[in-house]
Motif scaffolding. Structure first.
Motif, PDB file in Angstrom:
ATOM      1  N   GLU A 185       0.764  -1.284  -0.100  1.00 32.42           N
ATOM      2  CA  GLU A 185      -0.037  -0.102   0.161  1.00 32.42           C
ATOM      3  C   GLU A 185       0.950   1.292   0.007  1.00 32.42           C
ATOM      4  O   GLU A 185       0.271   2.369  -0.519  1.00 32.42           O
ATOM      5  CB  GLU A 185      -0.835  -0.020   1.368  1.00 32.42           C
ATOM      6  N   GLU A 224     -10.557  -8.145  -3.267  1.00 32.57           N
ATOM      7  CA  GLU A 224      -9.293  -7.221  -2.175  1.00 32.57           C
ATOM      8  C   GLU A 224     -10.282  -6.050  -1.766  1.00 32.57           C
ATOM      9  O   GLU A 224     -10.820  -5.524  -2.372  1.00 32.57           O
ATOM     10  CB  GLU A 224      -8.202  -6.752  -2.997  1.00 32.57           C
ATOM     11  N   SER A 226      -8.707  -3.636  -0.218  1.00 36.29           N
ATOM     12  CA  SER A 226      -8.019  -2.289  -0.372  1.00 36.29           C
ATOM     13  C   SER A 226      -7.778  -2.080  -2.145  1.00 36.29           C
ATOM     14  O   SER A 226      -7.273  -2.749  -2.400  1.00 36.29           O
ATOM     15  CB  SER A 226      -6.372  -2.650   0.567  1.00 36.29           C
ATOM     16  N   ARG A 228      -5.745  -0.054  -3.166  1.00 35.25           N
ATOM     17  CA  ARG A 228      -4.421   0.059  -3.615  1.00 35.25           C
ATOM     18  C   ARG A 228      -3.650  -1.308  -3.866  1.00 35.25           C
ATOM     19  O   ARG A 228      -2.768  -1.401  -4.865  1.00 35.25           O
ATOM     20  CB  ARG A 228      -3.372   0.779  -2.628  1.00 35.25           C
TER      21      ARG A 228
END
Length: 365
Positions: A185, A224, A226, A228
């Motif tokens: 990230e 996912e 996230s 990022r």
């Protein structure tokens, strides 16, 4: 179509029990390694017994395996499913007081009939005998998987990266993403190939079977949380030429607009090579993008200051209303389609796909 990992490689010029349908052309691969790769081992070896070193032998085996994998990829790119007459030579290149080793693999790419697949053994076949090295390898594999799951191995050293790469340990993939989440990230927009984690992770993923790595990466992007990390995985698709039309269509159809955006970007990436069927898939992708990526904001009118006349404006989905037509939202900086100025727009992606189709058609009958 056969995957590069499934291409049969033979050192003989004859294929016992298999019929060669067509001889294509010679294929080769080259691996260049600095002598320091070996001198580092020799400088501090502690596993030399009877004049032999396990570390040195494993490094040589790694180079040979890499050369074979590369020659499989070369054969795959021209439509072969077998390489015959494989020969591997190692030479030393010297100059200006420096020297390097060059490993060269050469063979002939052919197409064989696959009427009798039972002739081709797989790694899943049961054996009559098993060597202690294979048992120890399996023990180490299971140990790494278990420790990675339990976060006992939060970060990998070179030895572990090498092991999971050479042995294609796909089971640790989701746990690597979790353990290295903070590091992933923190990466910026560019994909730094020199970063130690990126280099190790790319090599590991590239070692996996084609269908396996495609499934792992695309499925992870879909699930996912996230964004990022999902974007990072999409960059790996670009680096490894892992465009898969069916998997990417799932992203384009995702209910999450951020996932759809990732799917749009992936639509501009490439496969190692294209066929007639891919032209149809490209047209389907183009048609879907044209039909489904429409305005996300709404149009309305408002009275002009000091005038009774009204002018057309658009209202953004973020809640900011009365934006000028053709301008970006003053609050979220998105346009009416939900894209920022720096992002590639659906209309631009459609044009890119159209150009790709034209270029492919110039080569394919």
């Amino acid at each position: 179509m056969i995957n590069p990992k499934d291409i049969l490689v033979l050192t003989t010029s004859a294929t016992d029990g298999l019929k060669i349908k067509k001889y294509l052309k010679p294929v080769s691969s080259h691996i260049v390694a600095g002598t320091n790769l070996f001198s580092d081992f020799l400088g501090g070896l502690t596993d030399v017994f009877g004049g032999r070193s396990n570390s040195y032998q494993k490094q040589l085996s790694s180079l040979y395996n890499e050369a074979i994998e590369k020659i499989k990829q070369s054969a795959h790119e021209i439509g072969a499913n077998c390489v015959i007459g494989l020969s591997i030579d190692m030479d030393e290149i010297s100059g200006k007081g420096k020297s390097m080793f060059m490993l060269t693999a050469v063979g002939t790419a052919v197409i064989i009939e696959k009427d009798n697949p039972s002739n081709l053994s797989t790694t899943q076949d049961k054996l009559e005998n098993v060597g202690v090295e294979r048992i120890n390898n399996l023990r180490q594999r299971k140990d790494i998987i278990e420790k990675t799951k339990n976060k006992d191995l939060t970060y990998y050293n070179d030895e572990i990266w090498n092991f999971i790469t050479l042995n294609q340990v796909d089971e640790v993939f989701p746990y690597i993403l979790k353990n290295y989440a903070n590091e992933i990230e923190s990466f910026q927009s560019s994909f730094d190939l020199n970063h130690i984690f990126n280099k190790s992770f790319l090599s590991y993923l590239d070692s996996l079977e084609e269908n396996k790595k495609i499934a792992l990466i695309y499925n992870s992007i879909e699930t996912e949380t996230s964004n990022r990390i999902a974007v990072y995985l999409s960059k790996i698709i670009k680096e490894l030429n892992l465009l898969d039309f069916e998997k990417n269509m799932n992203l384009l159809k995702n209910s999450d607009f951020k996932k759809q955006k990732i799917g749009l970007k992936i639509a501009t990436y490439d496969k190692p090579f294209y066929s007639k069927n891919d032209i149809e898939s490209l047209n389907q992708t183009k048609s879907f993008i044209t039909t489904n990526f429409l305005e996300r904001g709404s149009f309305s009118t408002k009275k002009q200051l000091l005038s009774s006349k009204e002018k057309e404006v658009w209202n953004c989905e973020c809640g900011n209303n009365s934006n000028e037509i053709g301008e970006y939202c003053g609050s979220c900086n998105n346009d009416i389609f939900g894209f920022k100025e720096i992002e590639m727009k659906p209309t631009e992606i459609v044009k890119y796909i159209e150009q790709k189709i034209e270029l492919i058609n110039e080569y394919i009958e």
